[in-house]
Motif scaffolding. Sequence first.
Motif: not given
Length: 324
Positions: A9, A17, A29
């Motif tokens: 991320l 995302a 995630v």
Amino acid sequence: MTKVGFIGLGNVGGKLAGSLLRNEFDLTVRDLEKPAAQPFLDGGAKWGSSPKQMAENVDILITCLPSPAASAVVMEADDGALKGLSDGKIWAEMSTTDEAEVRRLGALVEAVGAVPMDCPVSGGCHRAASGNIAIFAGGERTVFERMLPILTTMGRRILHTGALGSASILKVATNYLATANLLALCEALVVSKAAGMDLNIAYEAIQISSGNSFVHETEGQVILNGSRDISFTMDLVCKDIGLFSAAAKRGKVPLELAPLLVDIFRDGQQRYGGREYSPNIIRRLEQASGLDIRAPGFPARMLDDEPEQAGYEVIPKNQAPRDT
């Protein structure tokens, strides 16, 4: 609903995302820095306790990581994704990586019954944030068609590039071109300033001329602002040029310009650190010339001024549309 897992991320991965979450996909995630995942968890995403656990519980597992070595760990560790992938699942590698490495990992994915794709993005973090970035996709056509609803959510222009690994080759080639353009732009701006030009006028001249480019319209603006913040760093430039050079070596292509780019950015790393923003490579010329390459009115960071639009497959010129 298709269940999607997303590992990594960072500057790009977090924005990709985010597009999936914004469009209400069933999203899990994971990141080495759990605080990076908190906004996603607050928005309804689930936390992945390990790559293995994620691979077991999703239909499509996406990795977007800073290096081929990082992807190898995520895939091959004791709790890695390979232990959880199985028949019918897709692994989509969205990192900028080495063609040979993605094919190596792809063979391991296929050995457990899943299918691989490499799907790197191009167009800058500001377009990743808005869902308007371009995506290259390498892999079997049938797998590409299964992935297309996901890809057209994260990006606008989606190009099927051929077999697994082909997207990674094109990604490092385009990053190489962007790096060459950045260094040429730096020299053009400094020479213009040294000749007494107003840099606001110089910017406009380049933009309306044959010298214009995507790099000028994005990195040129944050250079002139002085922030140099394009969310991309010198160590990543060196990694990408290294991947391009490795591909050239495998193809027995004697490069002439690429080694010079490597030397310039290695010098930049030594002077300013690997985590310095890549457009600040212009400091080498600023310091050598005694000139300050800034101008009023330019933004500190790039924002996509186009609204989010539905993605679509790009059909190459002279290639007939495919029946799907």
